[in-house]
Scaffold this motif. Structure first.
Motif, PDB file in Angstrom:
ATOM      1  N   TYR A   1     -10.661   3.073  96.527  1.00 47.49           N
ATOM      2  CA  TYR A   1     -11.087   2.818  97.897  1.00 47.49           C
ATOM      3  C   TYR A   1      -9.899   2.593  98.827  1.00 47.49           C
ATOM      4  O   TYR A   1     -10.063   2.302  99.997  1.00 47.49           O
ATOM      5  N   ILE A   2      -8.697   2.677  98.291  1.00 49.04           N
ATOM      6  CA  ILE A   2      -7.517   2.456  99.120  1.00 49.04           C
ATOM      7  C   ILE A   2      -7.080   3.754  99.788  1.00 49.04           C
ATOM      8  O   ILE A   2      -6.796   3.794 100.969  1.00 49.04           O
ATOM      9  N   ASN A   3      -7.022   4.839  99.024  1.00 44.08           N
ATOM     10  CA  ASN A   3      -6.575   6.101  99.598  1.00 44.08           C
ATOM     11  C   ASN A   3      -7.393   7.244  98.983  1.00 44.08           C
ATOM     12  O   ASN A   3      -6.932   7.946  98.093  1.00 44.08           O
ATOM     13  N   VAL A   4      -8.606   7.389  99.474  1.00 49.12           N
ATOM     14  CA  VAL A   4      -9.504   8.425  98.960  1.00 49.12           C
ATOM     15  C   VAL A   4      -8.954   9.812  99.271  1.00 49.12           C
ATOM     16  O   VAL A   4      -9.075  10.737  98.472  1.00 49.12           O
ATOM     17  N   GLY A   5      -8.336   9.976 100.435  1.00 46.01           N
ATOM     18  CA  GLY A   5      -7.811  11.284 100.840  1.00 46.01           C
ATOM     19  C   GLY A   5      -6.783  11.827  99.865  1.00 46.01           C
ATOM     20  O   GLY A   5      -6.786  13.019  99.549  1.00 46.01           O
ATOM     21  N   SER A   6      -5.903  10.964  99.368  1.00 47.00           N
ATOM     22  CA  SER A   6      -4.881  11.409  98.421  1.00 47.00           C
ATOM     23  C   SER A   6      -5.504  11.806  97.092  1.00 47.00           C
ATOM     24  O   SER A   6      -5.061  12.762  96.444  1.00 47.00           O
ATOM     25  N   LEU A   7      -6.536  11.086  96.678  1.00 46.18           N
ATOM     26  CA  LEU A   7      -7.238  11.454  95.450  1.00 46.18           C
ATOM     27  C   LEU A   7      -7.908  12.813  95.599  1.00 46.18           C
ATOM     28  O   LEU A   7      -7.865  13.648  94.692  1.00 46.18           O
ATOM     29  N   MET A   8      -8.534  13.055  96.744  1.00 48.15           N
ATOM     30  CA  MET A   8      -9.197  14.333  96.988  1.00 48.15           C
ATOM     31  C   MET A   8      -8.182  15.468  97.094  1.00 48.15           C
ATOM     32  O   MET A   8      -8.436  16.587  96.638  1.00 48.15           O
ATOM     33  N   ALA A   9      -7.028  15.194  97.689  1.00 43.66           N
ATOM     34  CA  ALA A   9      -5.981  16.220  97.798  1.00 43.66           C
ATOM     35  C   ALA A   9      -5.458  16.592  96.416  1.00 43.66           C
ATOM     36  O   ALA A   9      -5.236  17.779  96.118  1.00 43.66           O
ATOM     37  N   SER A  10      -5.272  15.601  95.557  1.00 39.90           N
ATOM     38  CA  SER A  10      -4.807  15.867  94.191  1.00 39.90           C
ATOM     39  C   SER A  10      -5.831  16.682  93.416  1.00 39.90           C
ATOM     40  O   SER A  10      -5.479  17.623  92.690  1.00 39.90           O
ATOM     41  N   ALA A  11      -7.108  16.337  93.565  1.00 34.40           N
ATOM     42  CA  ALA A  11      -8.168  17.079  92.885  1.00 34.40           C
ATOM     43  C   ALA A  11      -8.256  18.507  93.387  1.00 34.40           C
ATOM     44  O   ALA A  11      -8.475  19.450  92.616  1.00 34.40           O
ATOM     45  N   ALA A  12      -8.081  18.692  94.699  1.00 32.10           N
ATOM     46  CA  ALA A  12      -8.133  20.042  95.279  1.00 32.10           C
ATOM     47  C   ALA A  12      -6.979  20.895  94.755  1.00 32.10           C
ATOM     48  O   ALA A  12      -7.153  22.087  94.459  1.00 32.10           O
ATOM     49  N   LEU A  13      -5.803  20.306  94.625  1.00 29.61           N
ATOM     50  CA  LEU A  13      -4.653  21.041  94.090  1.00 29.61           C
ATOM     51  C   LEU A  13      -4.887  21.453  92.639  1.00 29.61           C
ATOM     52  O   LEU A  13      -4.445  22.525  92.212  1.00 29.61           O
ATOM     53  N   ALA A  14      -5.595  20.606  91.888  1.00 34.15           N
ATOM     54  CA  ALA A  14      -5.866  20.907  90.481  1.00 34.15           C
ATOM     55  C   ALA A  14      -6.821  22.086  90.325  1.00 34.15           C
ATOM     56  O   ALA A  14      -6.858  22.729  89.265  1.00 34.15           O
ATOM     57  N   LEU A  15      -7.610  22.383  91.369  1.00 35.83           N
ATOM     58  CA  LEU A  15      -8.580  23.486  91.302  1.00 35.83           C
ATOM     59  C   LEU A  15      -7.946  24.851  91.511  1.00 35.83           C
ATOM     60  O   LEU A  15      -8.521  25.868  91.128  1.00 35.83           O
ATOM     61  N   ILE A  16      -6.785  24.888  92.136  1.00 35.06           N
ATOM     62  CA  ILE A  16      -6.204  26.162  92.591  1.00 35.06           C
ATOM     63  C   ILE A  16      -5.979  27.167  91.464  1.00 35.06           C
ATOM     64  O   ILE A  16      -6.395  28.330  91.580  1.00 35.06           O
ATOM     65  N   PRO A  17      -5.314  26.831  90.344  1.00 37.39           N
ATOM     66  CA  PRO A  17      -5.030  27.840  89.307  1.00 37.39           C
ATOM     67  C   PRO A  17      -6.278  28.496  88.732  1.00 37.39           C
ATOM     68  O   PRO A  17      -6.341  29.727  88.609  1.00 37.39           O
ATOM     69  N   THR A  18      -7.286  27.700  88.368  1.00 41.50           N
ATOM     70  CA  THR A  18      -8.498  28.284  87.786  1.00 41.50           C
ATOM     71  C   THR A  18      -9.273  29.087  88.823  1.00 41.50           C
ATOM     72  O   THR A  18      -9.877  30.111  88.486  1.00 41.50           O
ATOM     73  N   PHE A  19      -9.251  28.640  90.079  1.00 43.81           N
ATOM     74  CA  PHE A  19      -9.929  29.396  91.136  1.00 43.81           C
ATOM     75  C   PHE A  19      -9.275  30.761  91.320  1.00 43.81           C
ATOM     76  O   PHE A  19      -9.955  31.789  91.402  1.00 43.81           O
ATOM     77  N   LEU A  20      -7.951  30.793  91.357  1.00 48.01           N
ATOM     78  CA  LEU A  20      -7.239  32.063  91.525  1.00 48.01           C
ATOM     79  C   LEU A  20      -7.441  32.966  90.311  1.00 48.01           C
ATOM     80  O   LEU A  20      -7.561  34.189  90.452  1.00 48.01           O
ATOM     81  N   LEU A  21      -7.483  32.357  89.129  1.00 47.72           N
ATOM     82  CA  LEU A  21      -7.674  33.142  87.912  1.00 47.72           C
ATOM     83  C   LEU A  21      -8.994  33.896  87.949  1.00 47.72           C
ATOM     84  O   LEU A  21      -9.044  35.110  87.692  1.00 47.72           O
ATOM     85  N   PHE A  22     -10.079  33.203  88.267  1.00 44.18           N
ATOM     86  CA  PHE A  22     -11.384  33.852  88.310  1.00 44.18           C
ATOM     87  C   PHE A  22     -11.516  34.770  89.521  1.00 44.18           C
ATOM     88  O   PHE A  22     -12.233  35.769  89.466  1.00 44.18           O
ATOM     89  N   LEU A  23     -10.798  34.463  90.598  1.00 46.57           N
ATOM     90  CA  LEU A  23     -10.852  35.315  91.781  1.00 46.57           C
ATOM     91  C   LEU A  23     -10.279  36.699  91.499  1.00 46.57           C
ATOM     92  O   LEU A  23     -10.849  37.718  91.899  1.00 46.57           O
ATOM     93  N   PHE A  24      -9.159  36.738  90.805  1.00 41.66           N
ATOM     94  CA  PHE A  24      -8.491  38.016  90.543  1.00 41.66           C
ATOM     95  C   PHE A  24      -8.963  38.686  89.251  1.00 41.66           C
ATOM     96  O   PHE A  24      -8.750  39.883  89.067  1.00 41.66           O
ATOM     97  N   ALA A  25      -9.599  37.921  88.351  1.00 40.62           N
ATOM     98  CA  ALA A  25     -10.021  38.492  87.070  1.00 40.62           C
ATOM     99  C   ALA A  25     -11.527  38.650  86.968  1.00 40.62           C
ATOM    100  O   ALA A  25     -12.023  39.011  85.902  1.00 40.62           O
ATOM    101  N   GLN A  26     -12.256  38.393  88.061  1.00 37.28           N
ATOM    102  CA  GLN A  26     -13.713  38.441  87.971  1.00 37.28           C
ATOM    103  C   GLN A  26     -14.225  39.844  87.646  1.00 37.28           C
ATOM    104  O   GLN A  26     -15.246  39.990  86.971  1.00 37.28           O
ATOM    105  N   LYS A  27     -13.512  40.876  88.071  1.00 43.11           N
ATOM    106  CA  LYS A  27     -13.916  42.249  87.768  1.00 43.11           C
ATOM    107  C   LYS A  27     -13.936  42.472  86.263  1.00 43.11           C
ATOM    108  O   LYS A  27     -14.911  42.983  85.702  1.00 43.11           O
TER     109      LYS A  27
END
Length: 280
Positions: A240-266
């Motif tokens: 409850y002290i810095n929710v924004g930083s926690l959300m930013a860290s979680a969003a950064l963790a999503l990037i590799p798997t998102f890009l992987l499925f984006l380019f390999a979905q075919k």
């Protein structure tokens, strides 16, 4: 809507509803990372930020002491890539042995192996840790790379796909003097690329998203992965002290798997039909 049955319309409505339930929390978390901490705490539920800011991302990326996010990224990427490559080699060789090489008890051995997969993976945590510790791999990347290399589910998928390849290919290669390894490498391996793509996608994603095991085997901050590091961030930034930083860290963790499925979905969609056989 003309020409659509009521069942299909109902299925579409259900799927849209499930998509909405899954996507909205995800988007809310990502957009929250672009809000100021004051806005997060003072404004109620609002999807889009009133004032966009990148301060949380800058704070997370600049922290190289108690939460080195980029170092965790490198660790996760190294572990996931090496683990995926080794899985492809071991699984494809094992599937080749269970489908193309005849030996006594082959099928019985395979189904014994399959029966072992019925046990939940959590049962193996303590024995696996004991084995890893005996090799001196605790707090090293090998503790996350080696366990799970011979996944039974992956062997089963590749084996079933490989059974659709005619044995005449092997016989023709043997007539030309090819060895077993040559047949595997030059004949079979190119034909099973579709299913290996699926195995690679799921293996990389599973390794990247694994949380429990890295949290157990790593105790050095600099050697942690992204997932185990995210749990550590809760104590650093506070729930409850810095929710924004926690959300930013979680969003950064999503990037590799998102890009992987984006380019390999075919390739992923083309590989879902395991019974397609071999063309040509």
């Amino acid at each position: 809507m003309k020409g659509l049955s009521k069942t299909r319309i109902g299925a579409y409505i259900f799927l849209l509803g499930m998509t909405f339930v899954w996507v909205v929390p995800l988007l809310f978390g990502i957009f929250t990372s672009f809000k100021s901490e004051t806005e997060i705490k003072s404004v109620g539920f609002q999807l889009l930020p009133i004032n966009w800011t990148m301060n949380h991302y800058i704070k997370v990326l600049e922290n190289t002491t108690n939460a080195p996010m980029m170092r965790w990224y490198v660790n996760s990427l190294l572990i996931s890539v090496i683990h995926t490559v080794l899985v492809l080699v071991i699984v494809s060789l094992a599937a080749y042995g269970y489908t193309r090489i005849k030996f006594k008890g082959r099928d019985a051995l395979f189904w014994v192996l399959m029966s072992a997969s019925m046990f939940p993976s959590v049962v193996n945590i303590i024995p696996t840790y004991k084995i890893v510790d005996s090799f001196g791999w605790v707090n090293t990347i090998w503790a996350c790379i080696v366990p799970g290399l011979g996944g039974v589910a992956n062997i089963f998928l590749v084996r079933q796909f490989m059974k659709g390849i005619p044995l005449e290919y092997d016989e023709s290669a043997k007539i030309d003097g090819a060895s077993e390894f040559t047949i595997y490498y030059r004949v079979i391996l190119p034909l099973i690329k579709p299913i290996l793509t699926v195995v690679a996608l799921f293996t990389f994603t599973g390794s990247w998203n694994d949380f429990l095991w890295p949290s157990i085997v790593f105790n050095d901050i600099d050697k942690m992965t992204v997932t185990s590091g995210l749990e550590l961030l809760k104590g650093i930034y506070g729930d409850y002290i810095n929710v924004g930083s926690l959300m930013a860290s979680a969003a950064l963790a999503l990037i590799p798997t998102f890009l992987l499925f984006l380019f390999a979905q075919k390739y992923f969609m083309e590989s879902l039909s395991l019974s397609a056989g071999v063309k040509g």
